[in-house]
Design an enzyme around this catalytic site. Structure first.
Site, PDB file in Angstrom:
ATOM      1  N   HIS A 363       0.826  -1.209   0.000  1.00  0.00           N
ATOM      2  CA  HIS A 363       0.000   0.000   0.000  1.00  0.00           C
ATOM      3  C   HIS A 363       0.863   1.263   0.000  1.00  0.00           C
ATOM      4  O   HIS A 363       0.575   2.235  -0.713  1.00  0.00           O
ATOM      5  CB  HIS A 363      -0.929   0.012   1.221  1.00  0.00           C
ATOM      6  CG  HIS A 363      -2.138  -0.851   1.075  1.00  0.00           C
ATOM      7  ND1 HIS A 363      -2.114  -2.223   1.254  1.00  0.00           N
ATOM      8  CD2 HIS A 363      -3.430  -0.549   0.765  1.00  0.00           C
ATOM      9  CE1 HIS A 363      -3.317  -2.722   1.070  1.00  0.00           C
ATOM     10  NE2 HIS A 363      -4.145  -1.721   0.772  1.00  0.00           N
ATOM     11  N   GLU A 364       1.912   1.228   0.791  1.00  0.00           N
ATOM     12  CA  GLU A 364       2.815   2.385   0.856  1.00  0.00           C
ATOM     13  C   GLU A 364       3.531   2.595  -0.473  1.00  0.00           C
ATOM     14  O   GLU A 364       3.785   3.738  -0.877  1.00  0.00           O
ATOM     15  CB  GLU A 364       3.830   2.185   1.979  1.00  0.00           C
ATOM     16  CG  GLU A 364       4.709   3.380   2.266  1.00  0.00           C
ATOM     17  CD  GLU A 364       3.915   4.576   2.760  1.00  0.00           C
ATOM     18  OE1 GLU A 364       4.159   5.693   2.249  1.00  0.00           O
ATOM     19  OE2 GLU A 364       3.061   4.403   3.632  1.00  0.00           O
TER      20      GLU A 364
END
Length: 435
Positions: A363-364
């Protein structure tokens, strides 16, 4: 005289009936009135007490779905009229142009990502034909898997696309990375169990897997529906267009003005002003992805397993939310990442923590590519779920016999869900202005 006699007899009979009623005791009249009534609840009360069938509940709520669309239409019609009266365009054209910037090339990139997926099948095919050794095939698969994720992201970073196209390419690359990782992991697992590559490799099944709305490769295939319902699919397209229009107006009317002036607005004012639009946008985004888009792809591919989410809105703990919010990703994490960690002898709580960390890193990565800078804000926010899962499970076991505590936990969960994205928007919008 006969009509007059009939009229007299009729009045006489009526007067006799009235006299009978008047002569009856008050207790008899009260009993008669009570016997004509029923002990009944309102519709909402019956639904809350789970009386009636599911069809009755859906029939009772038939108009609510329509009234929500009507309210959205009327409210945003007001926005369009006000913008027009003030000499502005009905919608913010600038953001629309940046969102569809260089769309043909973006679509070409999507096609290249899909086409390059067959290179993994080709490597395994070469191993099956004994053209490459098992060791060399494993090395090639891992190098190709790394490049499969990195190269599209590197291309986005070098091209300096706007936020929406950058996010689209990064999310698409990550999605196909999860698909191919699942394919390679399951093929290798079955190969180590003694199954031959001859029986494991199926080009038709692999091709279907690439377009089906699932992230877990199944050697036995997938459930399929009998036919494609074009009317249902057309309805999903219309719903998707409506949702995109509403989300676009929320973004341009309520969120973008705050993003552009984030450095001049107090952080508390920013959060309390943005948290409601963010919450509505969050829910609409969920409906768009999991109810419209995934069902649309499932209908086109006649994919039968359409349990893309469960009742995550009733969650009282964060692990319950992780299980119910995104079933395709959850199934991938459990069957590929978590199961592998447990197979290597990792303890249960450590395997869970590693699984959450793996998900938070991906996600990052998407946010890092989208905003052109690597931070750990989202990763840190997602990693806070680990102690929250532990704490809330303990509280739930202590308080599980009282419904009021479940309601309090659910309220806490909703505040966390809405506050987290709002804080991320505050941080990234301020950093975007500084740079």
């Amino acid at each position: 005289m006969k009509p007059a006699m009939k009229y007299f007899e009729l009045n006489h009979s009526v007067s006799c009936m009235d006299k009978t009623v008047l002569e009856s005791s008050p207790g008899e009249q009260s009993e008669r009135r009570i016997s004509s009534c029923y002990l009944r609840d309102s519709v909402i009360t019956r639904m809350r007490s789970q009386e009636g069938t599911k069809e009755d509940v859906i029939k009772s709520l038939f108009g609510f779905r329509n009234v929500l669309w009507v309210l959205f239409a009327l409210y945003f019609l007001r926005l369009l009229v006000v913008r027009t009266l003030h000499g502005l365009s009905p919608v913010c054209v600038e953001f629309l142009l940046t969102s569809i910037y260089d769309a043909p090339k973006i679509i070409l990139i999507f096609g290249l990502i899909w086409a390059s997926s067959y290179s993994f099948f080709f490597i395994l095919y070469l191993e099956k034909r004994s053209i490459v050794s098992n060791t060399l095939a494993n090395v090639l698969l891992r190098v190709a898997l790394f490049l499969y994720l990195v190269l599209p992201c590197k291309w986005v970073l070098s091209s300096e696309y706007p936020i929406v196209p950058s996010f689209s390419v990064a999310a698409q690359a990550t999605c196909f990375f999860l698909k191919i990782h699942s394919f390679v992991a399951i093929i290798e697992r079955e190969y180590l169990r003694g199954t031959s590559l001859e029986s494991l490799l199926d080009i038709k099944l692999f091709s279907y897997f690439l377009v089906a709305p699932t992230l877990v490769y199944r050697l036995k295939g997938y459930p399929r529906t009998k036919e494609l319902r074009w009317k249902y699919f057309l309805g999903l397209v219309i719903q998707g267009c409506g949702l995109l229009f509403v989300m676009y107006l929320i973004m341009t009317e309520y969120m973008l003005p705050l993003f552009q002036n984030a450095s001049n607005i107090h952080c508390v004012e920013f959060v309390v002003t943005l948290i409601v639009p963010t919450g509505v946008f969050y829910l609409l985004f969920f409906i768009l992805i999991f109810e419209v888009m995934l069902n649309g792809f499932a209908e086109l591919t006649r994919f039968g397993d359409r349990l893309f989410y469960e009742d995550w809105w009733n969650s009282v703990t964060h692990d319950e939310f992780l299980r119910k919010w995104n079933r395709p990703v959850y199934n991938y994490l459990m069957k590929v990442v978590y199961s592998y960690a447990r197979k290597m002898g990792t303890k249960k709580w450590k395997a869970m923590m590693l699984t959450i960390m793996y998900s938070s890193v991906l996600h990052e990565l998407v946010l890092a590519v989208t905003f052109r800078r690597l931070r750990i804000y989202l990763m840190s926010l997602m990693m806070t779920q680990t102690p929250l899962i532990w704490m809330m499970n303990i509280l739930l076991r202590i308080q599980e016999r009282r419904q009021i505590y479940r309601q309090i936990s659910n309220i806490f969960f909703w505040n966390y869900i809405f506050l987290g994205p709002t804080l991320l928007m505050l941080i990234y919008s301020r950093e975007q202005q500084v740079h």
